[in-house]
Design an enzyme around this catalytic site. Sequence first.
Site, PDB file in Angstrom:
ATOM      1  N   GLN A 159       0.857  -1.194   0.000  1.00  0.00           N
ATOM      2  CA  GLN A 159       0.000   0.000   0.000  1.00  0.00           C
ATOM      3  C   GLN A 159       0.888   1.238   0.000  1.00  0.00           C
ATOM      4  O   GLN A 159       1.935   1.258   0.637  1.00  0.00           O
ATOM      5  CB  GLN A 159      -0.855  -0.014   1.253  1.00  0.00           C
ATOM      6  CG  GLN A 159      -1.129   1.378   1.772  1.00  0.00           C
ATOM      7  CD  GLN A 159      -2.437   1.524   2.456  1.00  0.00           C
ATOM      8  OE1 GLN A 159      -3.380   0.788   2.240  1.00  0.00           O
ATOM      9  NE2 GLN A 159      -2.501   2.496   3.307  1.00  0.00           N
ATOM     10  N   THR A 160       0.455   2.279  -0.714  1.00  0.00           N
ATOM     11  CA  THR A 160       1.256   3.484  -0.708  1.00  0.00           C
ATOM     12  C   THR A 160       0.401   4.736  -0.826  1.00  0.00           C
ATOM     13  O   THR A 160      -0.711   4.691  -1.351  1.00  0.00           O
ATOM     14  CB  THR A 160       2.301   3.462  -1.856  1.00  0.00           C
ATOM     15  OG1 THR A 160       3.117   4.621  -1.764  1.00  0.00           O
ATOM     16  CG2 THR A 160       1.630   3.413  -3.218  1.00  0.00           C
ATOM     17  N   ARG A 161       0.965   5.833  -0.295  1.00  0.00           N
ATOM     18  CA  ARG A 161       0.340   7.151  -0.447  1.00  0.00           C
ATOM     19  C   ARG A 161       1.403   8.147  -0.897  1.00  0.00           C
ATOM     20  O   ARG A 161       1.230   9.332  -0.748  1.00  0.00           O
ATOM     21  CB  ARG A 161      -0.235   7.618   0.899  1.00  0.00           C
ATOM     22  CG  ARG A 161      -1.476   6.897   1.321  1.00  0.00           C
ATOM     23  CD  ARG A 161      -1.947   7.402   2.658  1.00  0.00           C
ATOM     24  NE  ARG A 161      -1.115   6.945   3.744  1.00  0.00           N
ATOM     25  CZ  ARG A 161      -0.784   7.678   4.800  1.00  0.00           C
ATOM     26  NH1 ARG A 161      -1.191   8.910   4.907  1.00  0.00           N
ATOM     27  NH2 ARG A 161      -0.028   7.181   5.766  1.00  0.00           N
ATOM     28  N   ASN A 162       2.512   7.620  -1.386  1.00  0.00           N
ATOM     29  CA  ASN A 162       3.641   8.479  -1.715  1.00  0.00           C
ATOM     30  C   ASN A 162       4.222   8.141  -3.070  1.00  0.00           C
ATOM     31  O   ASN A 162       3.974   7.065  -3.617  1.00  0.00           O
ATOM     32  CB  ASN A 162       4.740   8.294  -0.660  1.00  0.00           C
ATOM     33  CG  ASN A 162       4.548   9.262   0.487  1.00  0.00           C
ATOM     34  OD1 ASN A 162       4.450  10.471   0.281  1.00  0.00           O
ATOM     35  ND2 ASN A 162       4.460   8.728   1.686  1.00  0.00           N
TER      36      ASN A 162
ATOM     37  N   GLY B 173       4.568  -1.507   7.173  1.00  0.00           N
ATOM     38  CA  GLY B 173       5.743  -0.690   7.456  1.00  0.00           C
ATOM     39  C   GLY B 173       5.797  -0.228   8.901  1.00  0.00           C
ATOM     40  O   GLY B 173       4.955  -0.582   9.729  1.00  0.00           O
ATOM     41  N   ARG B 174       6.791   0.581   9.167  1.00  0.00           N
ATOM     42  CA  ARG B 174       6.950   1.171  10.498  1.00  0.00           C
ATOM     43  C   ARG B 174       5.850   2.223  10.656  1.00  0.00           C
ATOM     44  O   ARG B 174       5.608   2.999   9.734  1.00  0.00           O
ATOM     45  CB  ARG B 174       8.330   1.821  10.559  1.00  0.00           C
ATOM     46  CG  ARG B 174       8.789   2.255  11.907  1.00  0.00           C
ATOM     47  CD  ARG B 174      10.246   2.739  11.780  1.00  0.00           C
ATOM     48  NE  ARG B 174      10.808   3.036  13.080  1.00  0.00           N
ATOM     49  CZ  ARG B 174      10.707   4.227  13.663  1.00  0.00           C
ATOM     50  NH1 ARG B 174      10.098   5.210  13.059  1.00  0.00           N
ATOM     51  NH2 ARG B 174      11.240   4.409  14.854  1.00  0.00           N
ATOM     52  N   ASP B 175       5.192   2.256  11.789  1.00  0.00           N
ATOM     53  CA  ASP B 175       4.108   3.196  12.069  1.00  0.00           C
ATOM     54  C   ASP B 175       3.059   3.203  10.948  1.00  0.00           C
ATOM     55  O   ASP B 175       2.578   4.251  10.539  1.00  0.00           O
ATOM     56  CB  ASP B 175       4.668   4.615  12.270  1.00  0.00           C
ATOM     57  CG  ASP B 175       3.672   5.505  13.011  1.00  0.00           C
ATOM     58  OD1 ASP B 175       2.790   4.964  13.704  1.00  0.00           O
ATOM     59  OD2 ASP B 175       3.762   6.739  12.867  1.00  0.00           O
TER      60      ASP B 175
END
Lengths: 380, 80
Positions: free
Chosen positions: A189-192, A283-285
């Site tokens: 998943q990504t938002r970047n 991922g982290r956080d």
Amino acid sequence: MPAPHGGRLVDRVVPEAEREERLEEARSLKALRITPDQAREVENIAHGIYSPLEGFLRREEYESVVEYMRLPGDVAWTLPIVLDVEVGTDVREGRTVALWEDDEAPLAVMEVEEIFPLDRRRHSREVYGTEDESHPGVAKTMAMGGLLLGGRVELLREPESPFHAYRLHPKETRVLFRERGWRQVVAFQTRNVPHLGHEYVQKTALTFADGLFINPVIGRKKRGDFTDQAILATYQALIDHYYLKERSVMVVLQYEMRYAGPREAVHHAIMRKNFGCTHFIVGRDHAGVGNFYHPFAAHRIFQEFPDLGIVPVFFNTFSYCRRCGGVVNEKVCPHGPEDKVEFSGTRLREMVLAGEKPPPEIIRPEVAEVLLSLDKPFVE
Amino acid sequence: MIRKKEEERDSKFTTVSIPTPLFEKIKKRIEGTGFTSVSSYVVYVLREILAEESASQDEAFTREDEERVKERLRSLGYLD
């Protein structure tokens, strides 16, 4: 391929042959205006992304999810999917209403099976672990209407989307994975926009799987975030130049981030299981915001769900090491911080705003070129 | 109010008997782990086993559905 969550892929889309007639009928029903975010929830339910949900949570389901992170049938479910309305809204239990997102035509119909009050503070505490209104999820909860409507929905039409070519539903990705012969599919998943660290994580996971499912979240964003167009264009450049076409696929997910940290990480995994993925990168956080959650809370919560049906793949920190000459993580590189280039989103943003090309230790040159060629890479 | 809440909570759980030696064995087994009780361990293990059993259920696509999906995937370039 994992069975859909809860055992059955939900399909609440009115068949094409019945569509016109059902739309006409819906125009005569009591109309309820919904927001774009709520409309995307309806679509996600109808297309099975939220399987086994067939509609917005009813009271017993809501209570069970909020308190135990499970549906009454013991199926893991961590985020309450609810439809709120203001107190005093003219709607009654037992009625079917039409849900309108715009003035063109009703989007869906909903059987209002139950109406029950929303305790905003409790909701915030249980779901977000805080009542602090500086948390975006809490702020949104506090602005919600005081009543929740529970009941099944049916999607009457597919709204136009600028991302048509990147929109596949679980029914389609499941066929796609099978046709490509992918048994093990890892979801990211990504938002970047993608930097070298993202590529490293994806390719490391892909090494042990058959296919990579890149699933950017598209939808309402904060000011200063990369635009949806920037995310898709840069990922497409990365895939074109650095990925095997037969091993990766990019599909968008129209979904509103809650920033609910660990609870939301599990929800993210469930959605990808419904798409047919066997593994999910956490991922982290993950899904966190500010300092509301421990950086590894989203890793630990998975220990409570041995029955999730999708395997979480945990990544901690990674950076570029000049001495190693590549991206590394804390388990594989013995060198100190003086040799490292950190993947800082803030730094990347500053460089792009200044029209400066980010170095190849951070971002691929082809990706940087696409990013710098965009008129408006950030949400204003 | 408190009593009602307790009743609601109790209605969500039930008792299952296991042999005392097994209970003791589990109690020892979970020492120093994240499990806070024998019950939470047993629930975890049972959920894991039941999930494995239901993981291989087939999807119910009709042939027509599947052909329609494949056609769309081809038109979008996802399949050759």
